[in-house]
Design a protein around this motif. Sequence first.
Motif, PDB file in Angstrom:
ATOM      1  N   ALA A 190       0.880  -1.174   0.000  1.00  0.00           N
ATOM      2  CA  ALA A 190       0.000   0.000   0.000  1.00  0.00           C
ATOM      3  C   ALA A 190       0.915   1.220   0.000  1.00  0.00           C
ATOM      4  CB  ALA A 190      -0.922   0.021   1.212  1.00  0.00           C
ATOM      5  N   PHE A 191       0.485   2.282  -0.669  1.00  0.00           N
ATOM      6  CA  PHE A 191       1.327   3.468  -0.738  1.00  0.00           C
ATOM      7  C   PHE A 191       0.463   4.702  -0.891  1.00  0.00           C
ATOM      8  CE2 PHE A 191       0.684   1.996  -5.019  1.00  0.00           C
ATOM      9  CZ  PHE A 191       0.586   3.128  -5.804  1.00  0.00           C
ATOM     10  N   PHE A 192       1.033   5.835  -0.477  1.00  0.00           N
ATOM     11  CA  PHE A 192       0.343   7.116  -0.605  1.00  0.00           C
ATOM     12  C   PHE A 192       1.351   8.159  -1.052  1.00  0.00           C
ATOM     13  CE2 PHE A 192       2.035   7.104   3.671  1.00  0.00           C
ATOM     14  CZ  PHE A 192       2.424   8.417   3.906  1.00  0.00           C
ATOM     15  N   GLN A 193       0.855   9.360  -1.341  1.00  0.00           N
ATOM     16  CA  GLN A 193       1.690  10.479  -1.764  1.00  0.00           C
ATOM     17  C   GLN A 193       1.494  11.651  -0.803  1.00  0.00           C
ATOM     18  OE1 GLN A 193       1.996  11.011  -6.284  1.00  0.00           O
ATOM     19  NE2 GLN A 193      -0.047  10.178  -6.054  1.00  0.00           N
ATOM     20  N   SER A 194       2.543  12.447  -0.684  1.00  0.00           N
ATOM     21  CA  SER A 194       2.478  13.602   0.202  1.00  0.00           C
ATOM     22  C   SER A 194       3.366  14.698  -0.361  1.00  0.00           C
ATOM     23  CB  SER A 194       2.932  13.224   1.615  1.00  0.00           C
ATOM     24  OG  SER A 194       2.745  14.300   2.516  1.00  0.00           O
ATOM     25  N   ASP A 195       2.985  15.949  -0.138  1.00  0.00           N
ATOM     26  CA  ASP A 195       3.760  17.094  -0.590  1.00  0.00           C
ATOM     27  C   ASP A 195       3.944  18.081   0.559  1.00  0.00           C
ATOM     28  OD1 ASP A 195       1.126  17.842  -0.471  1.00  0.00           O
ATOM     29  OD2 ASP A 195       1.217  19.188  -2.194  1.00  0.00           O
ATOM     30  N   TYR A 196       4.662  19.138   0.282  1.00  0.00           N
ATOM     31  CA  TYR A 196       5.052  20.089   1.327  1.00  0.00           C
ATOM     32  C   TYR A 196       3.854  20.867   1.850  1.00  0.00           C
ATOM     33  CZ  TYR A 196       7.211  24.196   3.476  1.00  0.00           C
ATOM     34  OH  TYR A 196       7.567  25.199   4.339  1.00  0.00           O
ATOM     35  N   GLU A 197       3.920  21.188   3.138  1.00  0.00           N
ATOM     36  CA  GLU A 197       2.993  22.111   3.766  1.00  0.00           C
ATOM     37  C   GLU A 197       3.744  22.936   4.809  1.00  0.00           C
ATOM     38  OE1 GLU A 197      -0.153  19.966   5.536  1.00  0.00           O
ATOM     39  OE2 GLU A 197       1.037  19.185   7.189  1.00  0.00           O
ATOM     40  N   PRO A 198       3.276  24.146   5.132  1.00  0.00           N
ATOM     41  CA  PRO A 198       4.037  25.040   6.028  1.00  0.00           C
ATOM     42  C   PRO A 198       4.343  24.454   7.394  1.00  0.00           C
ATOM     43  CG  PRO A 198       2.303  26.243   4.882  1.00  0.00           C
ATOM     44  CD  PRO A 198       2.085  24.793   4.570  1.00  0.00           C
ATOM     45  N   SER A 199       3.571  23.474   7.864  1.00  0.00           N
ATOM     46  CA  SER A 199       3.829  22.903   9.190  1.00  0.00           C
ATOM     47  C   SER A 199       5.164  22.173   9.259  1.00  0.00           C
ATOM     48  CB  SER A 199       2.701  21.946   9.567  1.00  0.00           C
ATOM     49  OG  SER A 199       2.651  20.848   8.658  1.00  0.00           O
ATOM     50  N   LEU A 200       5.747  21.818   8.109  1.00  0.00           N
ATOM     51  CA  LEU A 200       7.021  21.100   8.106  1.00  0.00           C
ATOM     52  C   LEU A 200       8.200  21.991   8.483  1.00  0.00           C
ATOM     53  CD1 LEU A 200       6.700  18.831   4.943  1.00  0.00           C
ATOM     54  CD2 LEU A 200       6.575  18.151   7.334  1.00  0.00           C
ATOM     55  N   ARG A 201       8.029  23.300   8.458  1.00  0.00           N
ATOM     56  CA  ARG A 201       9.131  24.190   8.819  1.00  0.00           C
ATOM     57  C   ARG A 201       9.573  23.930  10.257  1.00  0.00           C
ATOM     58  NH1 ARG A 201       8.275  30.294   7.319  1.00  0.00           N
ATOM     59  NH2 ARG A 201       8.337  29.222   5.301  1.00  0.00           N
ATOM     60  N   ASP A 202       8.628  23.819  11.163  1.00  0.00           N
ATOM     61  CA  ASP A 202       8.955  23.519  12.552  1.00  0.00           C
ATOM     62  C   ASP A 202       9.551  22.117  12.677  1.00  0.00           C
ATOM     63  OD1 ASP A 202       8.630  24.143  15.554  1.00  0.00           O
ATOM     64  OD2 ASP A 202       7.558  22.242  15.330  1.00  0.00           O
ATOM     65  N   PHE A 203       9.107  21.174  11.860  1.00  0.00           N
ATOM     66  CA  PHE A 203       9.638  19.809  11.911  1.00  0.00           C
ATOM     67  C   PHE A 203      11.104  19.766  11.485  1.00  0.00           C
ATOM     68  CE2 PHE A 203      10.451  15.674   9.936  1.00  0.00           C
ATOM     69  CZ  PHE A 203      10.050  14.806  10.936  1.00  0.00           C
ATOM     70  N   PHE A 204      11.454  20.500  10.436  1.00  0.00           N
ATOM     71  CA  PHE A 204      12.844  20.513   9.979  1.00  0.00           C
ATOM     72  C   PHE A 204      13.762  21.136  11.041  1.00  0.00           C
ATOM     73  CE2 PHE A 204      11.166  19.934   5.630  1.00  0.00           C
ATOM     74  CZ  PHE A 204      12.076  18.998   5.166  1.00  0.00           C
ATOM     75  N   HIS A 205      13.312  22.207  11.677  1.00  0.00           N
ATOM     76  CA  HIS A 205      14.175  22.930  12.623  1.00  0.00           C
ATOM     77  C   HIS A 205      14.315  22.192  13.947  1.00  0.00           C
ATOM     78  CE1 HIS A 205      14.943  26.613  10.353  1.00  0.00           C
ATOM     79  NE2 HIS A 205      13.706  26.521   9.896  1.00  0.00           N
ATOM     80  N   ASN A 206      13.223  21.657  14.474  1.00  0.00           N
ATOM     81  CA  ASN A 206      13.237  21.126  15.831  1.00  0.00           C
ATOM     82  C   ASN A 206      13.409  19.612  15.898  1.00  0.00           C
ATOM     83  OD1 ASN A 206      12.781  23.761  16.780  1.00  0.00           O
ATOM     84  ND2 ASN A 206      10.561  23.506  16.618  1.00  0.00           N
ATOM     85  N   VAL A 207      12.909  18.875  14.919  1.00  0.00           N
ATOM     86  CA  VAL A 207      13.005  17.413  14.956  1.00  0.00           C
ATOM     87  C   VAL A 207      14.226  16.924  14.182  1.00  0.00           C
ATOM     88  CG1 VAL A 207      11.833  15.247  14.424  1.00  0.00           C
ATOM     89  CG2 VAL A 207      10.514  17.209  15.233  1.00  0.00           C
ATOM     90  N   LEU A 208      14.373  17.400  12.950  1.00  0.00           N
ATOM     91  CA  LEU A 208      15.526  16.996  12.149  1.00  0.00           C
ATOM     92  C   LEU A 208      16.766  17.826  12.454  1.00  0.00           C
ATOM     93  CD1 LEU A 208      13.842  16.387   8.674  1.00  0.00           C
ATOM     94  CD2 LEU A 208      14.257  14.766  10.514  1.00  0.00           C
ATOM     95  N   ASN A 209      16.593  18.928  13.186  1.00  0.00           N
ATOM     96  CA  ASN A 209      17.714  19.784  13.610  1.00  0.00           C
ATOM     97  C   ASN A 209      18.537  20.232  12.396  1.00  0.00           C
ATOM     98  OD1 ASN A 209      19.297  21.207  15.384  1.00  0.00           O
ATOM     99  ND2 ASN A 209      20.613  19.460  15.912  1.00  0.00           N
ATOM    100  N   MET A 210      17.879  20.827  11.432  1.00  0.00           N
ATOM    101  CA  MET A 210      18.547  21.267  10.212  1.00  0.00           C
ATOM    102  C   MET A 210      17.779  22.442   9.622  1.00  0.00           C
ATOM    103  SD  MET A 210      17.308  18.291   7.534  1.00  0.00           S
ATOM    104  CE  MET A 210      17.982  19.167   6.126  1.00  0.00           C
ATOM    105  N   LYS A 211      18.431  23.153   8.726  1.00  0.00           N
ATOM    106  CA  LYS A 211      17.743  24.215   8.015  1.00  0.00           C
ATOM    107  C   LYS A 211      16.741  23.622   7.036  1.00  0.00           C
ATOM    108  CE  LYS A 211      21.531  27.576   8.199  1.00  0.00           C
ATOM    109  NZ  LYS A 211      22.442  28.442   7.391  1.00  0.00           N
ATOM    110  N   GLU A 212      15.670  24.341   6.847  1.00  0.00           N
ATOM    111  CA  GLU A 212      14.645  23.844   5.927  1.00  0.00           C
ATOM    112  C   GLU A 212      15.119  23.982   4.482  1.00  0.00           C
ATOM    113  OE1 GLU A 212      10.055  24.780   4.527  1.00  0.00           O
ATOM    114  OE2 GLU A 212      11.095  26.101   5.927  1.00  0.00           O
TER     115      GLU A 212
END
Length: 475
Positions: free
Chosen positions: A325-347
């Motif tokens: 089973a598979f799905f697709q996903s694209d960018y949304e503004p909520s990922l900005r906080d995820f990149f900075h705080n969870v992945l610890n990297m610049k977006e």
Amino acid sequence: MCSLGRSGVTRLSQCLTFSAPYSVPGSKPWLLTVSTIQRIESRSCRSRQPTGMAGQNSPYVRVPFFDERGPGVGVDQSLQERLDEIFQKENNIERINIGFKKVGGEKLDRDQVLQWRRETRKDRALEKAAREETLTVDLGKVRQEWIESGAVFEDIYKSAELYGIYEDLFRHGYFYPCVDLNIAFSLENDMMAPVYRGNIIKPGEAGTQPEVSWRSKDDDLWTLVLTAPDSHLVEEGAEYLHWMVTNIRGSDLNSGEEIANYLQPFPPFGTGFHRFAFVLYKQETRINLGVISKPQDTVELAKRTFNTFDFYSEHQENLTPAGLAFFQSDYEPSLRDFFHNVLNMKEPRYEYEFPLPFIKPWNQFFEMNKAKGFNEFMDRHRDPKDIEKEVLIKKLKHTHPFKGDTREFMDYPEAHADDLLEVFPGPVGEKSLNPRQSYKIPSWRRHAILREQSQDGYFKSTKHSDLRRDPQLVE
């Protein structure tokens, strides 16, 4: 024989095509000493590229057609032939079925279909309910037949082929799914976002671990893997492992060993839709893979680098893919906080810089059509979004959600075009004004009004289309 005249050796060389030491009666001795006579064509020859006295193409003589100048048919390869030559080695690799034997999917023959139709038409109660629009269909029974007949697995296989899942995960391998994976993400208000065959699920909707279930015997062992073949930020062709649970007994995920905890999708800005594939493997015996990633505040993407083909090649004696089973996903503004705080990297943001379009100067803009005003030239320097916003506001002012465009002249937009030709009256007691120079509405404004009424140019989006309605509600 050709006589030596004014053209000299040129004409003679056109007649003599032999080489020495052949002799010609009456020829001069110096001519016989020439080893080879070169043929020089005259200017009237049409078999070569014609040139004038200065060596340029002569306009007075026929220029050869393209088939005479270029290579013949079959010399140049088409784009498809060149691609086949480049990927010849990959195309020659035979595809291998790495899964279980295909279940169901047999098509009914024509006699069986006709027999089913005859038996159905004999049911008078069914025919009456269909005619009176009181017939009800049990969707649960339809879905059950869809699964038991194997049509669901055929649809999953075709969708995976269309989206290139097998090619990017298993290269020359493929498999027919035989286990129905029921996967859904929990949302607010007891809502669920199910995963089917390439449907779109936003990163915010897939922020938590999904609920997964399938039919299985109690003593069977399974491995569930969620991987993203499009999301790796560093290595080309590599994947990110978003979730892995091994040694699952039956269909109880809590009984398995979590190799990598769940990681939500994080497609960067400007990269379009990313695929996220759930693959369910049937295990022969227990396997020990250790722990790749544990739940923590920050995530190290380097440890999440994964390759499905290498993973399966290493454990192919013990693992057999059975569910997909598979799905697709694209960018949304909520990922900005995820990149900075969870992945610890610049977006990361990927943007394409479009070159500015060429716009003719205003003095050339009015050269052909005097009716076009200076406002149209200035609109070319504006942001198209601002123009679309103005057009949308005008559309909403005269559009009814059910009746459509409420303006009366929409059937014949130019029927009252003469009303725009009203002129100013002349002074009392004096000569009337020139009608071509005394319009109340200038020509450029009339052109803009007629274009808006005709829904042309910027106003093409104002055309109202009938809404889709339930047939039972249509009078």
